[in-house]
Write an enzyme that holds these catalytic residues in place. Structure first.
Site, PDB file in Angstrom:
ATOM      1  N   GLN A   1       1.907  -2.208   5.585  1.00 59.17           N
ATOM      2  CA  GLN A   1       2.224  -0.829   5.951  1.00 59.17           C
ATOM      3  C   GLN A   1       2.606  -0.657   7.414  1.00 59.17           C
ATOM      4  OE1 GLN A   1      -0.663   2.678   5.368  1.00 59.17           O
ATOM      5  NE2 GLN A   1       0.578   2.634   3.510  1.00 59.17           N
TER       6      GLN A   1
ATOM      7  N   HIS B   1      -1.411   1.806  15.729  1.00 66.92           N
ATOM      8  CA  HIS B   1      -0.126   1.769  15.025  1.00 66.92           C
ATOM      9  C   HIS B   1       1.039   1.534  15.974  1.00 66.92           C
ATOM     10  CE1 HIS B   1      -2.104   2.612  11.456  1.00 66.92           C
ATOM     11  NE2 HIS B   1      -1.866   3.895  11.288  1.00 66.92           N
TER      12      HIS B   1
ATOM     13  N   GLU C   1       0.837  -1.193   0.000  1.00 66.44           N
ATOM     14  CA  GLU C   1       0.000   0.000   0.000  1.00 66.44           C
ATOM     15  C   GLU C   1       0.881   1.256   0.000  1.00 66.44           C
ATOM     16  OE1 GLU C   1      -2.326  -0.581   3.514  1.00 66.44           O
ATOM     17  OE2 GLU C   1      -2.927  -2.587   2.891  1.00 66.44           O
TER      18      GLU C   1
ATOM     19  N   GLU D   1      -4.378  -6.807   2.749  1.00 66.38           N
ATOM     20  CA  GLU D   1      -3.145  -7.417   3.258  1.00 66.38           C
ATOM     21  C   GLU D   1      -3.043  -8.901   2.950  1.00 66.38           C
ATOM     22  OE1 GLU D   1      -3.569  -3.573   5.247  1.00 66.38           O
ATOM     23  OE2 GLU D   1      -4.977  -5.253   4.971  1.00 66.38           O
TER      24      GLU D   1
ATOM     25  N   ASP E   1       0.634  -3.693  12.953  1.00 73.10           N
ATOM     26  CA  ASP E   1      -0.711  -4.092  13.363  1.00 73.10           C
ATOM     27  C   ASP E   1      -1.482  -4.722  12.206  1.00 73.10           C
ATOM     28  OD1 ASP E   1       0.243  -1.509  14.665  1.00 73.10           O
ATOM     29  OD2 ASP E   1      -1.307  -2.121  16.091  1.00 73.10           O
ATOM     30  N   TYR E   2      -1.263  -4.211  10.983  1.00 73.42           N
ATOM     31  CA  TYR E   2      -2.003  -4.686   9.823  1.00 73.42           C
ATOM     32  C   TYR E   2      -1.617  -6.109   9.433  1.00 73.42           C
ATOM     33  CZ  TYR E   2      -2.940   0.336   9.108  1.00 73.42           C
ATOM     34  OH  TYR E   2      -3.305   1.644   9.255  1.00 73.42           O
TER      35      TYR E   2
END
Length: 818
Positions: free
Chosen positions: A561, A606, A508, A539, A564-565
């Protein structure tokens, strides 16, 4: 697309019309093949129910559709399917009935079970893509299948990368080594999925990605009306996946979307025509296709674990019996004059006989070594010339008698019996050549054999292992220039992209923007949109794209990115990428690098550092936790010299911090599993990583002002962890240890503690209990104060170490809070 009762002349081979005699031979061959597959399912089910095999899941009811699909499958093509595809593999020449039963029994020898070497369920297929030395085999000369996994829709994400590879090879025909992986990008990726699994998010995310990318991905949905017991109308909008995806249909205005074709699962002629037309379109135009195959049946239910009679009505069961694809194909053949009843009876009888012979041969090959191993143990125990303690002799006799009587002979039964005997053999037999001495050696050797069969090869053990890459130190000019950390990475990525055209970086905002922290600034403009490109916010398919590309010869760096993602894609990482080398017993590898960033950014979304969740979910993938961007760049360089999958977590607070500029970007390599001593000390060892290193160093500096000497160790990688036991040597010197990170209590600190105290045996060198310093149990609250009260600070580390020294020297270091 419902077409039935066709005359023979209406069905043709893909490239040339057939005479009626040739056509008849092909149809009869297909009919026998369909019955062969059905017999495989039926006889395999009996093997499970009689105890010869552990579990069975089969492709009954899907035979005719899969035969039609296999007619279009060529060398160089790929399959990313699921556990009901046995007929397709059989029709494509990629398995045999004997191989099928070897899978069922769990045969561990890869020359008899090349698909998974006993590491996975039956019907979980996989082409051996690498040789015994770990080198790639020419994929253009074989029909290829990615290693199957059981999680529903789990096969979808990687199919994006497998198909994207064809597009990239077509766009860049001069790529180095491309001829080993592609024929001008003409390969189609055949994806199969059960209708029930189309309810998973993976399916929709993948179809969306394929429609946007316009890649040669052909998805077949086997629709038998149920997801185990749940009927389609209760799980799919409009009761039909093809209707639900109507908005995905090809849009000529902007060129995105996919073609949707439908046929009945019992319509041999219609299926052959649909697949011929659809795959040609997919192959030539690189456009994705959805084949919705309806009115299939599942005559034996979901698996050997249950019965479909419990949830299907009598009317439904009657319909399924009448519309079984084998019944309908036979009716069509008789009605059109292709074959008479006696011809078809003969083919069915031959199929049954051939499957029985294959089953018996496979079982004998499977059971013979187990019987030899059992007999060797019994012979070792019973040929002794001494009498053991009478109080325990009956326990030895019971263990051997139980082994002789075992209804299902397994290595578990054999080794369990040996261990029971060993613990009851009297101590007097523990002399050279005595029973206990021989039995101990036997158990050690048997366990080692078991390790090779069931435990080895989680990671690459060949010369291509990232652990075997020669380290190269960063080089600096005499007058060292300092630059922001993000420029260290930018220069390094520039060098990597220039050096190897197989390197691709995507995620991303990685393309036009150059990454949210500008570590790829200008790289898309310099190297093109095929090398550095953006993806949607998806993701799971970012990771899947990386898996597929890596399987087909590229060296992808897939960016997630923020750390956490990564949770969106954890299932794909855990179930597919992390297990691939292991579950194929070294037959496939996925040299994928996942790049992300994490730690000390403020706020609950984040700033998470769920390292324990990750490292305990993705064993099989190396995890690098660099403290700065020079270390991060060095890990990328190392990993690209090896073939192991890895995760690199860049420290979020390091992009603006200035570092010394290396003069050899793309060349210096940081070894995995080797901690670095950041500050030497005598009193306490502080073990940490990533962004916590700077905090630990600051706490150590402050402690030095009051006479406490702290040795700060940066572990650098959590997987692998301290392969040379350098932390142990530090603890031997200091006799105290503190583990410090930003994960939850009992998270990665507990993982490090277990490694150092238990595995490295540092416990025996401690003068005080070990201490862990970690974050609170919740996500960090917003803002600077939220961070300070949620995550460990230099003050927390200071006080934890001070308390250790207070316990040892209370007079010199009086309590702070008393």
């Amino acid at each position: 697309m419902q077409k039935t009762n066709k005359t023979p002349e209406m069905v043709a081979a893909p490239e040339t019309d057939l005479s009626f005699d040739d056509f008849k031979r092909e149809v009869l061959k297909d009919y026998k093949l369909a019955h062969t597959s059905r017999q495989m399912s039926m006889q395999a089910r009996r093997e499970v129910l009689t105890g010869k095999a552990k579990f069975g899941i089969f492709g009954d009811g899907k035979e005719v559709a899969q035969i039609a699909m296999a007619k279009q499958f060529r060398e160089g093509d790929w399959r990313s399917g699921y556990y009901r595809d046995q007929t397709f593999l059989l029709a494509a020449g990629m398995t045999t009935p004997k191989n099928f039963f070897a899978l069922l029994y769990g045969e561990t020898r890869t020359h008899l079970n090349p698909d998974n070497g006993g590491r996975s369920f039956n019907n979980h297929f996989g082409t051996r893509l690498i040789d015994d030395e770990g080198a790639w085999i020419d994929q253009t000369q074989s029909k290829n299948t990615a290693s199957d996994i059981s999680p529903t829709a789990g096969q979808m994400p990687r199919s994006v990368g497998l198909a994207l590879a064809s597009k990239l090879y077509r766009q860049q025909p001069g790529l180095p080594g491309a001829q080993q992986f592609s024929k001008q990008g003409n390969e189609v990726v055949f994806v199969s999925i059960g209708d029930g699994s189309t309810s998973e998010g993976h399916f929709f995310e993948t179809m969306n990605a394929a429609g946007v990318l316009q890649i040669p991905m052909a998805v077949s949905v086997w629709d038998d009306g149920y997801a185990i017991s749940v009927p389609t109308e209760n799980q799919t909008i409009k009761g039909s996946i093809s209707k639900a995806l109507k908005g995905f249909a090809k849009d000529q205005k902007n060129g995105t979307g996919l073609h949707i074709l439908k046929a009945k699962g019992w319509d041999y002629a219609g299926l052959c025509q649909m697949y011929e037309q659809g795959i040609a379109l997919c192959r030539n135009e690189h456009t994705p296709i959805l084949f919705h195959v309806e009115e299939l049946t599942q005559p034996m239910g979901h698996s050997t674990s249950g019965s479909h009679e419990r949830y299907k009505s009598a009317e439904r069961l009657h319909w399924e019996k009448e519309n079984d694809c084998l019944v309908r194909m036979r009716q069509w053949m008789e009605q059109t004059g292709i074959a008479a009843a006696d011809e078809l009876d003969l083919l069915e009888t031959e199929a049954q006989k051939e499957v029985k012979e294959a089953r018996e041969a496979a079982y004998q090959e499977y059971i013979a070594p187990l019987e030899q191993e059992r007999d060797a143990l019994i012979d070792l125990v019973t040929r002794r010339h001494c009498a053991c303690n009478e109080a325990r002799q009956h326990l030895i006799d019971e263990a051997i008698s139980g082994l002789r009587r075992a209804h299902t002979l397994t290595r578990k039964e054999i080794l369990s019996a040996a261990r029971k005997v060993l613990r009851n053999v009297c101590a007097s037999c523990d002399v050279p050549g005595g029973l206990k001495d021989e039995l101990k050696k036997w158990v050690v050797d048997y366990r080692q054999m078991g390790h090779e069969k069931y435990n080895a090869l989680l990671y690459d053990e060949s010369v291509h292992s990232a652990l075997k890459v020669t380290p190269v130190a960063p080089q600096y000019a005499e007058e060292v220039e300092t630059i922001p950390g993000r420029e260290i990475l930018l220069n390094n990525f520039d060098a990597l992209l220039a050096k190897d055209q197989r390197v691709l970086i995507f995620g991303e905002d990685t393309g036009r923007l150059g990454g949210v922290n500008q570590t790829l600034e200008g790289m898309q403009e310099k190297y093109g949109e095929q090398r550095v490109f953006d993806t949607g916010i998806r993701e799971t398919t970012i990771i899947g794209k990386g898996i597929g590309l890596a399987l087909r010869g590229f060296r992808p760096i897939a960016e997630i990115q923020y750390f956490d993602y990564l949770l969106y894609a954890l299932q794909t990482l855990s179930d597919d990428a992390a297990t691939l080398h292991y579950r194929t017993k070294g037959g496939q590898k996925v040299p994928l690098i996942v790049s992300t960033r994490g730690h000390r950014l403020e706020g609950p979304w984040h700033a998470g550092s769920p390292l324990s969740m990750v490292i305990n979910s993705i064993r099989g993938i190396y995890v690098c936790v660099p403290r700065d961007m020079t270390r991060a760049a060095g890990f990328y360089n190392t990993l690209l010299q090896g073939d192991d999958p890895a995760l690199v977590i860049e420290p979020l607070n390091g992009y603006r911090l200035r570092e010394r500029k290396p003069e050899n970007p793309g060349e210096f390599r940081i070894p995995l599993g080797i901690p670095e001593i950041m500050r030497e000390g005598e009193d306490v060892t502080l073990v940490t990583y990533g962004s916590c290193v700077r905090i630990g160093l600051e706490a150590a500096r402050q402690l030095s002002e009051i006479g406490i000497s702290v040795e700060v160790v940066d572990v650098q990688t959590l997987l692998p962890f301290d392969t040379e036991h350098r932390i142990l040597e530090s603890v031997k010197k200091t006799n105290r240890v503190v583990f410090f990170d930003e994960d939850v209590p009992g998270g990665a600190t507990a993982y490090m503690l277990q490694n150092v105290l238990e595995q490295q045996k540092a416990f025996f060198h401690l003068d005080a209990p070990p201490v862990t310093v970690s974050a609170r149990e919740h996500r960090p609250a917003y803002g600077t104060d939220g961070d300070y009260f949620s995550k460990p600070s230099a003050e927390d580390v200071y006080e934890a170490i001070y308390d250790l020294m207070n316990e040892a020297h209370p007079g010199q270091f009086p309590p702070i809070y008393e």
